[in-house]
Scaffold this motif. Structure first.
Motif, PDB file in Angstrom:
ATOM      1  N   LYS A  83      10.469 -10.348  -2.401  1.00  0.00           N
ATOM      2  CA  LYS A  83       9.184  -9.858  -2.892  1.00  0.00           C
ATOM      3  C   LYS A  83       8.267 -11.074  -2.933  1.00  0.00           C
ATOM      4  O   LYS A  83       8.666 -12.158  -3.371  1.00  0.00           O
ATOM      5  CB  LYS A  83       9.325  -9.267  -4.289  1.00  0.00           C
ATOM      6  N   ASP A  86       0.820 -11.891  -1.673  1.00  0.00           N
ATOM      7  CA  ASP A  86      -0.087 -12.355  -0.630  1.00  0.00           C
ATOM      8  C   ASP A  86      -1.388 -12.764  -1.317  1.00  0.00           C
ATOM      9  O   ASP A  86      -2.168 -11.925  -1.750  1.00  0.00           O
ATOM     10  CB  ASP A  86      -0.323 -11.231   0.386  1.00  0.00           C
ATOM     11  N   ARG A  91      -2.167  -8.760  -2.935  1.00  0.00           N
ATOM     12  CA  ARG A  91      -1.199  -7.666  -3.102  1.00  0.00           C
ATOM     13  C   ARG A  91       0.211  -8.176  -2.877  1.00  0.00           C
ATOM     14  O   ARG A  91       0.427  -9.213  -2.257  1.00  0.00           O
ATOM     15  CB  ARG A  91      -1.505  -6.529  -2.145  1.00  0.00           C
ATOM     16  N   VAL A  93       3.877  -8.007  -1.136  1.00  0.00           N
ATOM     17  CA  VAL A  93       4.463  -7.672   0.157  1.00  0.00           C
ATOM     18  C   VAL A  93       5.961  -7.959   0.080  1.00  0.00           C
ATOM     19  O   VAL A  93       6.426  -8.626  -0.845  1.00  0.00           O
ATOM     20  CB  VAL A  93       3.825  -8.487   1.315  1.00  0.00           C
ATOM     21  N   SER A 118       6.896  -2.028  14.060  1.00  0.00           N
ATOM     22  CA  SER A 118       5.455  -1.871  13.841  1.00  0.00           C
ATOM     23  C   SER A 118       4.881  -0.689  14.615  1.00  0.00           C
ATOM     24  O   SER A 118       3.820  -0.175  14.275  1.00  0.00           O
ATOM     25  CB  SER A 118       4.703  -3.154  14.204  1.00  0.00           C
ATOM     26  N   VAL A 126       8.782   1.777   6.269  1.00  0.00           N
ATOM     27  CA  VAL A 126       7.959   0.676   5.756  1.00  0.00           C
ATOM     28  C   VAL A 126       7.148   0.093   6.913  1.00  0.00           C
ATOM     29  O   VAL A 126       7.672  -0.128   8.002  1.00  0.00           O
ATOM     30  CB  VAL A 126       8.860  -0.412   5.133  1.00  0.00           C
ATOM     31  N   ARG A 127       5.857  -0.153   6.659  1.00  0.00           N
ATOM     32  CA  ARG A 127       4.983  -0.702   7.705  1.00  0.00           C
ATOM     33  C   ARG A 127       5.176  -2.212   7.846  1.00  0.00           C
ATOM     34  O   ARG A 127       5.271  -2.930   6.853  1.00  0.00           O
ATOM     35  CB  ARG A 127       3.512  -0.435   7.366  1.00  0.00           C
ATOM     36  N   LEU A 129       3.503  -5.637   8.685  1.00  0.00           N
ATOM     37  CA  LEU A 129       2.146  -6.168   8.628  1.00  0.00           C
ATOM     38  C   LEU A 129       1.959  -7.388   9.509  1.00  0.00           C
ATOM     39  O   LEU A 129       0.866  -7.639  10.007  1.00  0.00           O
ATOM     40  CB  LEU A 129       1.795  -6.518   7.173  1.00  0.00           C
ATOM     41  N   MET A 142       6.173  -7.227   5.482  1.00  0.00           N
ATOM     42  CA  MET A 142       6.129  -5.760   5.434  1.00  0.00           C
ATOM     43  C   MET A 142       5.454  -5.310   4.149  1.00  0.00           C
ATOM     44  O   MET A 142       5.339  -6.083   3.197  1.00  0.00           O
ATOM     45  CB  MET A 142       7.558  -5.203   5.476  1.00  0.00           C
ATOM     46  N   GLU A 143       5.066  -4.034   4.130  1.00  0.00           N
ATOM     47  CA  GLU A 143       4.523  -3.498   2.889  1.00  0.00           C
ATOM     48  C   GLU A 143       5.635  -3.502   1.838  1.00  0.00           C
ATOM     49  O   GLU A 143       6.813  -3.357   2.158  1.00  0.00           O
ATOM     50  CB  GLU A 143       3.938  -2.106   3.087  1.00  0.00           C
ATOM     51  N   TYR A 144       5.245  -3.695   0.584  1.00  0.00           N
ATOM     52  CA  TYR A 144       6.202  -3.682  -0.514  1.00  0.00           C
ATOM     53  C   TYR A 144       6.097  -2.337  -1.222  1.00  0.00           C
ATOM     54  O   TYR A 144       5.004  -1.890  -1.567  1.00  0.00           O
ATOM     55  CB  TYR A 144       5.899  -4.818  -1.500  1.00  0.00           C
ATOM     56  N   LEU A 145       7.221  -1.693  -1.422  1.00  0.00           N
ATOM     57  CA  LEU A 145       7.264  -0.417  -2.111  1.00  0.00           C
ATOM     58  C   LEU A 145       7.968  -0.590  -3.451  1.00  0.00           C
ATOM     59  O   LEU A 145       9.085  -1.099  -3.498  1.00  0.00           O
ATOM     60  CB  LEU A 145       7.999   0.632  -1.273  1.00  0.00           C
TER      61      LEU A 145
END
Length: 182
Positions: A83, A86, A91, A93, A118, A126-127, A129, A142-145
């Protein structure tokens, strides 16, 4: 080929100098580029080891200024996931950090993984980035969920409601469908 046979082949290859690994993998797994790619990543990770404890790894000066790695979320055979915050975008990531690679084949496999991921557009995937290379190691941003790992849910909730299991299966199938559509 059985798991034991694969492990035996990888052990023989691992005993050789890393510069010989790509050629050896081509000989041991002809016609199976996916196996060769994954095996090469595994061999490098086994040699250099993903971080499993301690301080977060350095991603290089530029990335260390942008990303603040704070918590190791998971670690597998070829990478660890952290984790991070950014600072530029303000945010959180997730960053998948691979061990240092000095072979272009291994680096190309990480880039191929990032490119493939991607391309998948799905609410169940998960996207990706960004993908970068810094301080001798590749990493994927990547996006963090937020949430708990699914394994933790399975440890604490039994028996599983049939509707819940069906929803999980449909979500996984939706993600696979999106991946295969690319």
């Amino acid at each position: 080929m059985s798991d034991a046979q694969i492990r035996e082949k990888l052990a023989r290859i691992y005993a050789r100098p890393p510069a010989e690994w790509p050629r050896q993998l081509d000989q041991e797994f002809p016609g199976d580029p996916v196996m060769r790619s994954q095996a090469l990543l595994w061999l490098h990770a086994e040699r250099n080891g993903p971080e499993v404890e301690g301080a977060p790894p350095s991603l290089g000066d530029v990335a260390d200024e942008r990303y603040e790695l704070s918590l190791r979320l998971d670690s597998g055979a070829t990478a660890s996931v952290w984790k991070a915050f950014d600072r530029r975008l303000g945010r959180h990531v997730a960053i998948k950090v691979f061990p240092p690679f000095d072979e272009s084949d291994a680096l190309e496999q990480v880039l191929a993984e990032a490119r493939a991921a991607s391309d998948v557009i799905s609410e169940h995937v998960v996207r990706v980035l960004d993908v970068q290379y810094g301080d001798g190691r590749p990493y994927i941003v990547m996006e963090y969920l937020e949430g708990a790992p699914l394994a933790r849910h399975f440890e604490t909730h039994r028996p599983f409601p049939l509707g819940f299991l069906a929803r999980l299966a449909l979500e996984a199938l939706s993600a696979l469908e999106a991946a295969h559509a690319q």
